[in-house]
Design an enzyme around this catalytic site. Structure first.
Site, PDB file in Angstrom:
ATOM      1  N   ARG A 112     -27.094   7.058 -51.718  1.00  0.00           N
ATOM      2  CA  ARG A 112     -26.051   6.776 -50.730  1.00  0.00           C
ATOM      3  C   ARG A 112     -24.715   6.466 -51.394  1.00  0.00           C
ATOM      4  O   ARG A 112     -23.663   6.848 -50.893  1.00  0.00           O
ATOM      5  CB  ARG A 112     -26.481   5.600 -49.843  1.00  0.00           C
ATOM      6  CG  ARG A 112     -27.568   5.987 -48.893  1.00  0.00           C
ATOM      7  CD  ARG A 112     -28.034   4.816 -48.063  1.00  0.00           C
ATOM      8  NE  ARG A 112     -28.846   5.292 -46.957  1.00  0.00           N
ATOM      9  CZ  ARG A 112     -29.359   4.494 -46.028  1.00  0.00           C
ATOM     10  NH1 ARG A 112     -29.148   3.201 -46.068  1.00  0.00           N
ATOM     11  NH2 ARG A 112     -30.078   4.987 -45.051  1.00  0.00           N
ATOM     12  N   GLY A 167     -31.055   2.526 -38.536  1.00  0.00           N
ATOM     13  CA  GLY A 167     -31.592   3.841 -38.189  1.00  0.00           C
ATOM     14  C   GLY A 167     -33.035   3.789 -37.711  1.00  0.00           C
ATOM     15  O   GLY A 167     -33.544   4.760 -37.155  1.00  0.00           O
ATOM     16  N   GLY A 168     -33.695   2.675 -37.926  1.00  0.00           N
ATOM     17  CA  GLY A 168     -35.092   2.541 -37.472  1.00  0.00           C
ATOM     18  C   GLY A 168     -36.081   3.226 -38.398  1.00  0.00           C
ATOM     19  O   GLY A 168     -37.258   3.347 -38.076  1.00  0.00           O
ATOM     20  N   ASN A 183     -28.341  -6.799 -37.403  1.00  0.00           N
ATOM     21  CA  ASN A 183     -28.141  -5.431 -37.890  1.00  0.00           C
ATOM     22  C   ASN A 183     -29.408  -4.610 -37.735  1.00  0.00           C
ATOM     23  O   ASN A 183     -29.355  -3.382 -37.702  1.00  0.00           O
ATOM     24  CB  ASN A 183     -27.767  -5.436 -39.377  1.00  0.00           C
ATOM     25  CG  ASN A 183     -26.319  -5.798 -39.594  1.00  0.00           C
ATOM     26  OD1 ASN A 183     -25.532  -5.796 -38.655  1.00  0.00           O
ATOM     27  ND2 ASN A 183     -25.962  -6.117 -40.828  1.00  0.00           N
ATOM     28  N   GLU A 198     -32.054  -9.397 -45.579  1.00  0.00           N
ATOM     29  CA  GLU A 198     -30.833  -9.029 -46.306  1.00  0.00           C
ATOM     30  C   GLU A 198     -30.150 -10.216 -46.977  1.00  0.00           C
ATOM     31  O   GLU A 198     -29.310 -10.046 -47.863  1.00  0.00           O
ATOM     32  CB  GLU A 198     -29.859  -8.302 -45.348  1.00  0.00           C
ATOM     33  CG  GLU A 198     -28.798  -7.503 -46.079  1.00  0.00           C
ATOM     34  CD  GLU A 198     -27.853  -6.752 -45.145  1.00  0.00           C
ATOM     35  OE1 GLU A 198     -28.238  -6.435 -44.009  1.00  0.00           O
ATOM     36  OE2 GLU A 198     -26.715  -6.486 -45.581  1.00  0.00           O
ATOM     37  N   ALA A 200     -35.831 -10.013 -39.986  1.00  0.00           N
ATOM     38  CA  ALA A 200     -36.551 -10.948 -40.856  1.00  0.00           C
ATOM     39  C   ALA A 200     -36.879 -12.247 -40.120  1.00  0.00           C
ATOM     40  O   ALA A 200     -37.977 -12.803 -40.271  1.00  0.00           O
ATOM     41  CB  ALA A 200     -35.726 -11.240 -42.100  1.00  0.00           C
ATOM     42  N   GLU A 252     -30.340 -18.464 -33.035  1.00  0.00           N
ATOM     43  CA  GLU A 252     -29.582 -17.226 -33.221  1.00  0.00           C
ATOM     44  C   GLU A 252     -28.148 -17.470 -32.775  1.00  0.00           C
ATOM     45  O   GLU A 252     -27.899 -17.962 -31.674  1.00  0.00           O
ATOM     46  CB  GLU A 252     -30.234 -16.084 -32.433  1.00  0.00           C
ATOM     47  CG  GLU A 252     -29.388 -14.847 -32.247  1.00  0.00           C
ATOM     48  CD  GLU A 252     -28.846 -14.239 -33.549  1.00  0.00           C
ATOM     49  OE1 GLU A 252     -29.632 -14.016 -34.478  1.00  0.00           O
ATOM     50  OE2 GLU A 252     -27.614 -14.001 -33.621  1.00  0.00           O
ATOM     51  N   ASP A 289     -23.401 -16.364 -43.575  1.00  0.00           N
ATOM     52  CA  ASP A 289     -23.485 -17.839 -43.459  1.00  0.00           C
ATOM     53  C   ASP A 289     -24.638 -18.441 -44.273  1.00  0.00           C
ATOM     54  O   ASP A 289     -24.455 -19.399 -45.029  1.00  0.00           O
ATOM     55  CB  ASP A 289     -23.705 -18.285 -42.004  1.00  0.00           C
ATOM     56  CG  ASP A 289     -22.743 -17.662 -41.026  1.00  0.00           C
ATOM     57  OD1 ASP A 289     -21.922 -16.830 -41.437  1.00  0.00           O
ATOM     58  OD2 ASP A 289     -22.821 -18.011 -39.827  1.00  0.00           O
ATOM     59  N   HIS A 313     -24.570  -2.491 -46.175  1.00  0.00           N
ATOM     60  CA  HIS A 313     -25.605  -3.424 -46.624  1.00  0.00           C
ATOM     61  C   HIS A 313     -25.105  -4.157 -47.863  1.00  0.00           C
ATOM     62  O   HIS A 313     -24.473  -3.556 -48.721  1.00  0.00           O
ATOM     63  CB  HIS A 313     -26.859  -2.610 -46.993  1.00  0.00           C
ATOM     64  CG  HIS A 313     -28.098  -3.423 -47.174  1.00  0.00           C
ATOM     65  ND1 HIS A 313     -29.055  -3.562 -46.195  1.00  0.00           N
ATOM     66  CD2 HIS A 313     -28.550  -4.149 -48.229  1.00  0.00           C
ATOM     67  CE1 HIS A 313     -30.043  -4.319 -46.628  1.00  0.00           C
ATOM     68  NE2 HIS A 313     -29.763  -4.697 -47.861  1.00  0.00           N
TER      69      HIS A 313
END
Ligand code: ADP
Length: 636
Positions: free
Chosen positions: A459, A179-180, A174, A602, A147, A166, A404, A573
């Site tokens: 899931r 999994g892409g 993540n 996320e 993001a 960063e 954070d 997640h």
């Protein structure tokens, strides 16, 4: 002017970084080239070291199977630092410590072979601490995962200057170990094959729902019309953004905000075309990924394992902009306020130095979720659904992703929503929580040799079912029908099946017969043989799966060799987080915007509700990252 400014800025950052002095005493060696192999995080790592009589001339990591895109950063930076500083006391790449240490151990071995003085090489280096930094840009982005990078690119494309910070020593968060996979309705790819199940009843079930809101009613009416049209056409598979949105919303127990889910699904295809334009590449086929609920999943090509294709495309794109500055190892701590308006970020550099960043137009928080923070996940998410989320539960999360930004936003007035919603991913490595080692997750069998849950389901349902089995684990079983050549059959992270078998990675087991396979993993052989026989009859469509699986991959388990490997759920997640509007502006408890503050990825809590659909996380950071970047650049 901006160019000059950015050059000045870069110089200032270099000036403010800690300065490390090379080892003053040079060693002596038996000149030559030496190699050593050591165990690293996921498997063997080999280095080659060339020394002269008096210096380390070169260090190369010649092979490794570390996390794609993450281990590579250490494999590049650590050898360069060892040569430059003629020392083994170089700093680890933050967040990539195990790989860093493995490289150093392997170099140590080579130095020993070359009769070098290890004590001298390990002597702590002299450093001067970095100074404080104060800078200004139009947009400050906190977090360099999916993001954050997408927001930065979009803000730059909209003419803003951007500083991105960063926390870790590598970009990708993540997102780089994801999994892409990417869900998007895509008729040109979906029409290649028939829906692998009873499509009519699948869609009719959704259409039969009682509408829960006006928007839901509108979407159901649209889907009805679209489905009628589809039935009259010669298309092989039905799909649409509205269908995708209702499925996504339902799969999250209708807890997500449907208007926001609609934005996600409406923007998915366009977002995918955008990432493709930056260099991302997908396989030509469409798949139904585990937990994705419908065959609209795009898989990255094998050359771009996990999320590396996205992150490397973003990094390359960012190189095109002069008014972009990136500060690694820099942690956002709090937001700078001017009354109720967010006007900047207080951060801390690697040496504990103060970093003060002012934003002319806006701050984008893109710090991800909090699945890797055991204390927070226990505090917010333990309950009836997940009674135990303690430290022994593995996580697929990277070390920097600790929630954070969520609390920085809250302290600036933003409302947090759905914080109790967490996802455990069912098919993870039982020790490391990783997913890079998945080859096939199509047939789940427990220790007793029986299937116990539909593999095309949600899931959370699969994870709960696995936790209820003996030892809280299951085995994924497949055969040469899926992987005819183990040397070319690749796991998500790009490693071949043969390599994993040869190096005993992730406990993959191979056998010529199913009976032998069962014996190797301590399962009753007759039970496994019977289970596989029944599974094959469901794939054929001869019989209906009593566990309720609707969509099958079409691949049976018939031809040997046969394979199995253990899997268990891992924290993956967090669906809760900051409340945002359609422009990604943070909202307070009264629904009013927190001026100057945008959130994407996320960190937000509005989309996925009680269960995130597999293949929707990347869509989330692409679609909403673009919205955040554009709006922050405009300061709207
Ligand atoms: P998303 O998919 O939402 O982008 P990721 O997990 O991919 O989430 O990325 C989040 C990134 O934010 C990670 O690279 C993480 O290291 C970084 N990050 C987390 N907290 C901070 C912080 N306080 N300051 C700077 N970066 C942070």
């Amino acid at each position: 002017m901006k160019k000059i400014l950015s050059v000045v800025l870069c110089l200032m950052i270099v000036f403010a970084s800690s300065v490390v002095f090379a080892n003053q005493e040079s060693g002596t060696y038996t000149a030559g080239t030496y190699t050593a192999t050591v165990p690293a995080m996921h498997g063997p790592l080999t280095v080659e070291v060339e020394v002269s009589d008096t210096a380390i001339l070169s260090v190369k990591v010649t092979s490794h199977v570390e996390t794609p895109g993450v281990g590579d950063v250490a494999a590049e930076q650590i050898p360069a630092a060892i040569v430059e500083q003629q020392s083994l006391a170089v700093d680890a790449v933050s967040g990539v410590t195990i790989t860093t240490e493995a490289i150093k151990r392997a170099v140590e071995d080579c130095i020993k072979q070359a009769n070098g003085d290890l004590e001298l090489l390990k002597k702590p280096l002299e450093k001067t601490a970095a100074g404080d930094i104060e800078e200004t840009a139009d947009v400050i982005v906190v977090g360099g995962g999916g993001a954050g990078l997408v927001s930065a690119i979009t803000a730059l494309e909209n003419g803003a200057s951007v500083i991105l910070i960063e926390k870790m020593g590598f970009l990708g968060g993540n997102s780089i170990v994801a999994g892409g996979i990417y869900n998007a309705p895509d008729p040109s790819k979906q029409d290649i094959a028939e829906f692998p199940g009873d499509l009519d009843s699948y869609v009719e079930n959704i259409l039969a729902e009682e509408p829960k809101s006006e928007l839901h009613k509108e979407l159901l009416a649209t889907i009805k019309e679209e489905f009628e049209e589809y039935k009259k056409s010669d298309r092989k598979m039905f799909d649409s953004p509205s269908f995708f949105a209702v499925q996504t919303w339902n799969a999250g127990d209708n807890i997500g905000y449907l208007d926001m889910v609609k934005i996600l699904c409406d923007g998915a295809y366009d977002g995918m075309k955008w990432v493709e334009s930056l260099g991302m590449k997908y396989k030509p086929e469409i798949f139904l990924a585990s937990g994705s609920l419908y065959p609209r999943t795009h898989y990255a090509v094998a050359e771009q394992p996990n999320g590396t294709g996205y992150i490397s495309s973003f990094i390359n794109k960012l190189k095109e902009f002069d008014n972009y500055t990136q500060m690694m190892n820099t942690t956002g701590v709090s937001l700078i306020m001017d009354g109720e308006k967010v006007v900047g970020v207080n951060a801390v550099g690697k040496d504990g130095n103060k970093v003060t960043l002012h934003a002319n137009k806006g701050v984008v928080l893109a710090t991800g979720g909090f699945g890797g923070n055991v204390k927070l996940r226990q505090e917010y998410c333990e309950g009836e659904k997940w009674p135990d989320l303690g430290p022994h539960v593995p996580t697929s999360n990277m070390p920097g992703v600790t929630g954070d930004g969520i609390f920085m936003a809250r302290d600036a007035g933003a409302q947090l929503v759905n914080m109790e919603q967490i996802q455990l991913l069912h098919a993870c490595n039982p020790i490391t929580g990783a997913t890079y080692d998945i080859v096939s997750a199509d047939c789940f069998v427990n220790q007793e040799g029986k299937r116990f849950v539909r593999e095309d389901g949600r899931r959370d349902e699969m994870s709960k079912a696995i936790l209820a089995q003996t030892g809280g684990i299951m085995y994924c079983v497949f055969s040469a029908d899926f992987a005819p050549d183990p040397a070319t059959a690749k796991a998500l992270g790009g490693m071949s099946l043969q390599y994993m078998l040869d190096h005993n990675i992730s406990k993959y087991v191979q056998a010529d017969t199913l009976e032998e396979l069962a014996e190797k993993i301590g399962m009753p052989p007759e039970a496994l043989v019977q289970t596989v026989k029944e599974f094959n009859s469901y794939v054929d469509g001869e019989a209906k799966d009593p566990l309720g699986r609707v969509a099958f991959s079409g691949v049976k388990i018939e031809k040997g060799p046969f394979y199995a490997y253990p899997r268990s759920p891992a924290v993956h997640h967090t669906m809760g987080g900051v409340l945002i509007d359609d422009k990604t502006r943070a909202l307070n408890a009264d629904g009013n915007i927190v001026p100057g503050l945008y959130c994407a990825g996320e960190i937000t809590g509005v989309l996925h509700g009680g269960n995130r659909v597999g293949g929707n996380a990347i869509v989330d950071f692409v679609v909403f990252g673009r919205i955040a970047g554009e709006n922050a650049a405009k300061g709207e």
